[in-house]
Every structure is written in structure tokens, then in C-alpha cells.
Design an enzyme around this catalytic site. Sequence first.
Site, PDB file in Angstrom:
ATOM      1  N   MET A   1       0.826  -1.190   0.000  1.00 19.31           N
ATOM      2  CA  MET A   1       0.000   0.000   0.000  1.00 19.31           C
ATOM      3  C   MET A   1       0.870   1.253   0.000  1.00 19.31           C
ATOM      4  SD  MET A   1      -3.279  -0.603  -0.048  1.00 19.31           S
ATOM      5  CE  MET A   1      -4.513  -1.826   0.358  1.00 19.31           C
ATOM      6  N   CYS A   2       0.353   2.315  -0.539  1.00 21.47           N
ATOM      7  CA  CYS A   2       1.028   3.605  -0.555  1.00 21.47           C
ATOM      8  C   CYS A   2       0.786   4.324   0.772  1.00 21.47           C
ATOM      9  CB  CYS A   2       0.514   4.450  -1.710  1.00 21.47           C
ATOM     10  SG  CYS A   2       0.603   3.619  -3.324  1.00 21.47           S
ATOM     11  N   GLN A   3       1.373   5.515   0.908  1.00 18.08           N
ATOM     12  CA  GLN A   3       1.104   6.342   2.075  1.00 18.08           C
ATOM     13  C   GLN A   3       0.830   7.777   1.630  1.00 18.08           C
ATOM     14  OE1 GLN A   3       2.978   6.096   5.781  1.00 18.08           O
ATOM     15  NE2 GLN A   3       2.800   3.888   5.853  1.00 18.08           N
TER      16      GLN A   3
ATOM     17  N   HIS B   1       2.798  12.011  -1.438  1.00 16.46           N
ATOM     18  CA  HIS B   1       2.488  10.592  -1.607  1.00 16.46           C
ATOM     19  C   HIS B   1       3.784   9.826  -1.792  1.00 16.46           C
ATOM     20  CE1 HIS B   1       1.237   7.015  -4.025  1.00 16.46           C
ATOM     21  NE2 HIS B   1       0.086   7.126  -3.394  1.00 16.46           N
TER      22      HIS B   1
ATOM     23  N   ASN C   1      -4.387   5.968  -1.740  1.00 16.84           N
ATOM     24  CA  ASN C   1      -3.786   4.794  -1.123  1.00 16.84           C
ATOM     25  C   ASN C   1      -4.841   3.698  -1.114  1.00 16.84           C
ATOM     26  OD1 ASN C   1      -2.737   2.833   0.611  1.00 16.84           O
ATOM     27  ND2 ASN C   1      -3.269   3.998   2.443  1.00 16.84           N
TER      28      ASN C   1
END
Length: 258
Positions: A1-3, A77, A108
Site C-alpha cells: 500500500m502507498c502512504q 504521496h 492509497n
Amino acid sequence: MCQLLGLNCATPTDASFSFTGFCQRGGNTGEHADGWGIAFFEGRGLRLFVDHQSAARSPMAEFLQKYPLKSKNIIAHVRKATIGEVALENAHPFTRELWGRHWVFAHNGDLKDYFPPLHSHFRPIGSTDSERAFCWLMQELSKSHASLPSTEELTLTLRELVPQVRHFGSFNFLLSNGEALWAHCSTKLHYLVRQHPFALATLMDHDWTVNFADLNHPGDRAAVIVTTPLTHNETWTAFEPDELKVFVDGLPVLEKTA
């Protein structure tokens, strides 16, 4: 997952403290090493920096940590690629024009088999589910309002649109037009408000402590929105699942569930 990282402020503020800690998660203390980006609104103008390199190794990210830019609305991001290859066109935040304003979006999550119908004005450049969702939101907002509506009206429209995307998977996002910042949580998002009386803050991911009382005036105020708390000596508030908040002048002014 992204942040995700967002700042919404009462006065133009630099994000160097939060951004420095956040960048460490882009390949150093975190695995989100597949690109990064940050957008700063300046009035109706926009400064956008994106890179397919990891934030922890990018010379551009290092430059921005040392040369802070002040803004009332900032979105950043760090990416861990799931849908779409590691490429510059897939780096968040994404931008589009609507009603003569820049709009910025970062996401996200994962949206499975998400290919909404899009008309010619809002089409993705890259191959991410995130950019497709942004294009669809912009398309539907433009259908719903002939000109720029109030922040409250936009929030009500987003409350109707967001569940239609959320149906396809996790949909944590930040969205701003330079006047307000919308934050939606489907799985994990936190925020805090830094305001008078200011106090010390220490980053979790970097050896840096700041006394915000030395840097701010009584009228300054900043809301910081992030996937996972950036500091260990401040009180962060977790969003509820499927909660949409809008921030103006450093405060959450309208709280609704989507």
C-alpha cells in the site's frame, strides 16, 4: 500500500518537518519505494514535483527538504506499486483543471477491475487505478455543478460519489482545489491540528525534534493528515472507516460519513 500526507493551513506553512519524516517511508523505514510526489498550492498556482525514484533516495526530495516551499494546502504521496508499473506517469499526486482551478489527488489502496466510463476531457495518462478514480471524480463533479460550488456543496456531492468508487476496493485519498482539502478513509488515516499553544514534536522515522512555539505565531494553525502518525509525542486522531472530512484554514470544518 502507498502512504499519504496532507497539510491544510490557516497561513502559508512549509512542510519540511513532516515531509522529511514522510520521505523516510519511501524506501528507508518503509517499503514504499516505487515513486513519490508532492504538490504545493500558491494562490491559484500550483508547484508539482513527482519522481519514479524512491523518496528516500531521490535528489529532488532531498532538495525540497532543504528548500521548503510555503503553502496553505499541500499533498504528498509515497508509492508501493500494485496496479500500474513503476513510471513517472504513475507517480502521485495527479492534477487536473476544473472550473479554472487546479485540482490535486493522491490515493492509497487497491481498486479491483475498476474501469469507469470516462469522456474525453478527463482521461488517465498513466495506468493506475488511482488516476482512473480521480478522472471519474472530476468528470462527475463537472456534471453535477456548472461552476465552482461552495466547499459545503462539493462535500455533499463527494459524499454521493465516493461510495461508488469505494465499492471496488480500498479508497483512502486526499483531494484539494487550493481552498480546502478533503480526506477520505476506507481503511487507515490519521490527523492532528497544530495550533497555539504550540509544543515540541519528534519524528518517528527521523532524528528530528522541533519546538513549533519557536516557529509559529498565535494565528498560525496547520492540520496534518497522514496514513500513519509521523510523530510519537503528539496526539493523533484516527478516522473512522468510510469517513470523509474536509479541512479549511487548518481545521476540520465539516465531518460526514461517506
